[in-house]
Design a protein around this motif. Structure first.
Motif, PDB file in Angstrom:
ATOM      1  N   PRO A   1       0.249   4.042  -1.506  1.00 18.04           N
ATOM      2  CA  PRO A   1      -0.336   4.215  -2.841  1.00 18.04           C
ATOM      3  C   PRO A   1      -0.613   2.888  -3.522  1.00 18.04           C
ATOM      4  CG  PRO A   1       1.437   5.790  -2.504  1.00 18.04           C
ATOM      5  CD  PRO A   1       1.454   4.865  -1.316  1.00 18.04           C
ATOM      6  N   SER A   2       0.246   1.900  -3.284  1.00 17.19           N
ATOM      7  CA  SER A   2       0.088   0.607  -3.954  1.00 17.19           C
ATOM      8  C   SER A   2      -1.142  -0.158  -3.475  1.00 17.19           C
ATOM      9  CB  SER A   2       1.338  -0.252  -3.743  1.00 17.19           C
ATOM     10  OG  SER A   2       1.609  -0.426  -2.370  1.00 17.19           O
ATOM     11  N   ASP A   3      -1.731   0.248  -2.317  1.00 17.33           N
ATOM     12  CA  ASP A   3      -2.943  -0.420  -1.847  1.00 17.33           C
ATOM     13  C   ASP A   3      -4.081  -0.265  -2.847  1.00 17.33           C
ATOM     14  OD1 ASP A   3      -1.676  -1.203   0.460  1.00 17.33           O
ATOM     15  OD2 ASP A   3      -2.435   0.450   1.676  1.00 17.33           O
ATOM     16  N   LYS A   4      -4.016   0.779  -3.676  1.00 19.43           N
ATOM     17  CA  LYS A   4      -5.076   1.043  -4.651  1.00 19.43           C
ATOM     18  C   LYS A   4      -4.697   0.586  -6.061  1.00 19.43           C
ATOM     19  CE  LYS A   4      -6.677   5.048  -1.995  1.00 19.43           C
ATOM     20  NZ  LYS A   4      -6.919   6.506  -1.986  1.00 19.43           N
ATOM     21  N   TRP A   5      -3.515  -0.027  -6.194  1.00 20.53           N
ATOM     22  CA  TRP A   5      -3.100  -0.504  -7.507  1.00 20.53           C
ATOM     23  C   TRP A   5      -3.901  -1.735  -7.918  1.00 20.53           C
ATOM     24  CZ3 TRP A   5       3.013  -0.567  -7.355  1.00 20.53           C
ATOM     25  CH2 TRP A   5       3.478   0.753  -7.236  1.00 20.53           C
ATOM     26  N   SER A   6      -3.851  -2.025  -9.204  1.00 24.14           N
ATOM     27  CA  SER A   6      -4.465  -3.249  -9.709  1.00 24.14           C
ATOM     28  C   SER A   6      -3.658  -4.455  -9.229  1.00 24.14           C
ATOM     29  CB  SER A   6      -4.490  -3.235 -11.242  1.00 24.14           C
ATOM     30  OG  SER A   6      -3.160  -3.321 -11.750  1.00 24.14           O
TER      31      SER A   6
ATOM     32  N   ARG B   1       6.679   3.667  -4.973  1.00 22.26           N
ATOM     33  CA  ARG B   1       5.993   4.927  -5.244  1.00 22.26           C
ATOM     34  C   ARG B   1       6.761   5.707  -6.306  1.00 22.26           C
ATOM     35  NH1 ARG B   1       4.320   6.848   0.964  1.00 22.26           N
ATOM     36  NH2 ARG B   1       4.272   4.737   1.830  1.00 22.26           N
TER      37      ARG B   1
ATOM     38  N   ARG C   1       0.411  -4.782  -8.439  1.00 25.74           N
ATOM     39  CA  ARG C   1       0.923  -5.250  -7.145  1.00 25.74           C
ATOM     40  C   ARG C   1       1.822  -6.466  -7.333  1.00 25.74           C
ATOM     41  NH1 ARG C   1      -4.413  -4.276  -5.418  1.00 25.74           N
ATOM     42  NH2 ARG C   1      -4.836  -6.514  -5.223  1.00 25.74           N
TER      43      ARG C   1
ATOM     44  N   ASP D   1      -5.508  -7.178   0.915  1.00 28.99           N
ATOM     45  CA  ASP D   1      -6.504  -6.609   0.009  1.00 28.99           C
ATOM     46  C   ASP D   1      -7.736  -7.494  -0.110  1.00 28.99           C
ATOM     47  OD1 ASP D   1      -5.597  -8.743  -1.434  1.00 28.99           O
ATOM     48  OD2 ASP D   1      -4.692  -7.575  -3.046  1.00 28.99           O
TER      49      ASP D   1
ATOM     50  N   GLU E   1      -2.187   4.337   4.535  1.00 29.91           N
ATOM     51  CA  GLU E   1      -2.362   3.555   3.322  1.00 29.91           C
ATOM     52  C   GLU E   1      -1.240   3.866   2.361  1.00 29.91           C
ATOM     53  OE1 GLU E   1      -6.062   3.830   1.356  1.00 29.91           O
ATOM     54  OE2 GLU E   1      -7.230   2.965   2.988  1.00 29.91           O
TER      55      GLU E   1
END
Length: 278
Positions: free
Chosen positions: A41-46, A62, A50, A160, A39
């Protein structure tokens, strides 16, 4: 002969839309992340962050230390772009038990504001290659070579959940989060439409209805049944919801639909990628 097949499929589709007599809908599928696929880090961004990443022209961004953890370093002179991260503090809040009505205090993190965080694009780093999992389907959809002829890269991978795919004109890339051929046809429709006139950013109704009508027509040509219902709902949502309004909108953009189909078929003839057409 090929032009006749295109017109026949398009007319059949329009007749189904007018009558409302659509074949049963098939289930849409999404690509799921495979075990071992890392995964980002950007997968969990708003969604907003993104979008900033996409506008920066990258699929992976990152912080400085995060790239070091991935055994990559930021190139000298590289410039960061900034995302927004919430600033939080621990605070005791009063919580009421819904069943008993009793109140108690709990310590929770409360957002007090936002701060800018500098991040760097993958393209601005060097070092160890990142692990990758190939999500390309075993059997590529028809007309796949048309994208290559247009200089469009096609990439498959998990998303997502917000969309099945997208076309990025600036990067000349189609990203697909499903193996369904209809989504590829839709994004190919966008890519070819962009060769007629530059597309406007965002979900523009006329552009979406052109791409979806193209996709449903190609599904008819190649025998992918069960997608007309999805296409009709999609078109109606962009045309205002009412069937007659949607049909009028299709007729309004029909010239562009036919031009996109003609250009796709011409490119397919040159590449020899007309396989499977009914």
């Amino acid at each position: 002969m090929k032009e006749e097949r295109l017109r026949e499929a398009l007319n059949k589709l329009l007749s189904m839309f007018k009558s409302g007599n659509l074949p049963p809908a098939v289930a849409r599928t999404m690509i799921c992340r495979r075990e071992g696929d890392h995964e980002k880090p950007s997968d969990k961004w708003s969604l907003g962050n993104r979008l900033l990443m996409v506008l920066a022209g990258t699929e992976d961004a990152r912080g400085f230390n995060q790239w070091q953890e991935a055994k990559r370093k930021v190139k000298k002179g590289a410039k960061a772009f900034h995302i927004l991260a919430p600033s939080t503090i621990k605070k005791k809040v009063r919580v009421e038990d819904k069943e008993t009505g009793e109140a108690r205090e709990e310590e929770r993190r409360v957002i007090t504001g936002f701060r800018f965080i500098p991040v760097f694009r993958l393209e601005d780093t060097e070092g160890e290659p990142l692990p990758e999992v190939d999500y390309t389907p075993a059997e590529l959809p028809p007309l796949f070579d048309v994208a290559a002829k247009l200089g469009i890269e096609v990439k498959y991978g998990p998303g997502d959940g917000s969309c099945y795919g997208l076309f990025q004109p600036g990067r000349k890339m189609i990203k697909l989060h499903t193996h369904d051929a209809k989504t590829y046809f839709h994004e190919l429709g966008h890519a070819v439409h962009n060769t007629i006139r530059p597309l406007v950013g965002g979900q523009v109704p006329a552009q979406e209805i052109v791409a979806e009508t193209v996709a449903c027509t190609l599904c008819e040509i190649y025998g992918y049944t069960g997608y007309a219902w999805h296409g009709w709902q999609y078109i109606r949502s962009y045309a205002g919801g009412e069937p007659q309004q949607a049909l009028r909108f299709i007729m309004k953009v029909l010239t562009d639909v036919e031009e996109v189909l003609d250009r796709i078929w011409a490119a397919a003839s040159e590449t020899g990628d007309e396989r499977g057409a009914a």
